[in-house]
Enzyme design. Structure first.
Site, short mmCIF file in Angstrom:
data_model
loop_
_atom_site.label_atom_id
_atom_site.label_comp_id
_atom_site.label_asym_id
_atom_site.label_seq_id
_atom_site.Cartn_x
_atom_site.Cartn_y
_atom_site.Cartn_z
N GLU A 1 0.81 -1.22 0.00
CA GLU A 1 0.00 0.00 0.00
C GLU A 1 0.85 1.28 0.00
O GLU A 1 0.35 2.35 0.33
CB GLU A 1 -0.93 0.02 1.23
CG GLU A 1 -2.01 -1.03 1.20
CD GLU A 1 -3.12 -0.70 2.18
OE1 GLU A 1 -4.17 -0.23 1.74
OE2 GLU A 1 -2.91 -0.92 3.40
N HIS B 1 -0.56 5.91 7.44
CA HIS B 1 -1.74 5.10 7.10
C HIS B 1 -1.89 4.05 8.19
O HIS B 1 -0.96 3.31 8.47
CB HIS B 1 -1.55 4.40 5.75
CG HIS B 1 -2.56 3.32 5.51
ND1 HIS B 1 -3.92 3.57 5.53
CD2 HIS B 1 -2.44 1.98 5.27
CE1 HIS B 1 -4.57 2.43 5.32
NE2 HIS B 1 -3.69 1.46 5.17
N HIS C 1 -4.81 1.47 10.75
CA HIS C 1 -6.09 0.76 10.86
C HIS C 1 -6.55 0.76 12.32
O HIS C 1 -7.03 -0.26 12.80
CB HIS C 1 -5.93 -0.71 10.42
CG HIS C 1 -5.21 -0.93 9.12
ND1 HIS C 1 -4.42 -2.03 8.88
CD2 HIS C 1 -5.18 -0.20 7.98
CE1 HIS C 1 -3.93 -1.96 7.64
NE2 HIS C 1 -4.37 -0.86 7.08
#
Ligand SMILES: [Zn+2]
Length: 239
Positions: free
Chosen positions: A76, A95, A97
């Site tokens: 990613e 980035h 989660h």
């Protein structure tokens, strides 16, 4: 900042985000290359808590490694280059989660500052849904087309959520995006607790602007020193 300092700073950022529970074995943080603004630095594919200086790789804006030397990059990584490309003001991208933010990505619930320390996450946080343009995928942003659409959804804001996946945090310095990533997670937790008690009064746009107008590097430094200590990393002042 020298290249060596940037690499050291990036290792510390990975350790802090892991220590504070923002990333687990997944998620990543990058910094714009200090000498080549069209490039960025990002670890090879490895859990953030384990990352060392030798893991840090250099990438061109389209996600190509400059010298992979056998190291496998994150699938990613395209997210980072796409944001740097359209946001010259951005020096660092995270980035992650965080489980606290996911509920807001899969419902229509508004995620917005409920506490002064969280003002940097922005007044209203949009959600990007990969399925709208790309159909049923494994939800990973594994190409530049998806990353460019995600970066467009971020726009000029500091945060965008990704439906059923996570979020992107972008900002003017590495210490700022780490700060806002940690306080984004805290805001999501506080908001869910507050919601269970009753109607929420969010910070107003004027209050958010007032907090940010008085926030300087002092705030980020005070937090960074403490987080370095908790993560077992040396603290280097960067006023
Ligand atoms: Zn992801």
């Amino acid at each position: 900042m020298t290249l060596g300092q940037a690499v050291d700073e990036l290792v510390t950022a990975n350790r802090i985000l892991a220590r504070e529970g923002v990333v687990d074995s997944f998620g990543h943080v990058s910094i714009r290359h200090p000498d080549r603004p069209d490039r960025y630095l990002l670890s090879r594919a490895r859990a953030p808590e384990c990352i060392e200086a030798d893991d840090v790789m250099e990438f061109t804006g389209d996600g190509a490694p400059v010298d992979a030397a056998g190291r496998k990059p994150y699938s990613e990584r395209f997210i980072h280059g796409a944001v740097y490309d359209v946001r010259p003001d951005v020096q660092s991208v995270v980035h992650h989660h965080s489980p606290s933010v996911i509920p807001f990505s899969v419902t229509g619930a508004r995620l917005s500052p409920v506490m002064h320390m969280c003002a940097g996450i922005g007044a209203r946080i949009p959600t990007w849904d990969s399925r709208a343009s790309f159909g049923d995928t494994n939800l990973l942003v594994t190409n530049l087309a998806m990353a460019k659409e995600l970066a467009a959804a971020l726009g000029e804001r500091p945060v965008v959520l990704m439906r059923g996946h996570g979020c992107v945090v972008a900002g003017a310095s590495l210490r700022e995006v780490v700060f806002n990533s940690i306080y984004l997670q805290l805001n999501a937790d506080l908001q869910m607790k507050a919601h269970a008690l009753g109607d929420i009064t969010f910070l107003s746009a004027g209050e958010i602007a007032a907090v940010l107008s008085t926030r300087g590097s002092f705030t980020f430094e005070r937090a960074w020193e403490s987080w370095c200590r908790r993560a077992g990393r040396p603290y280097h002042a960067r006023p």
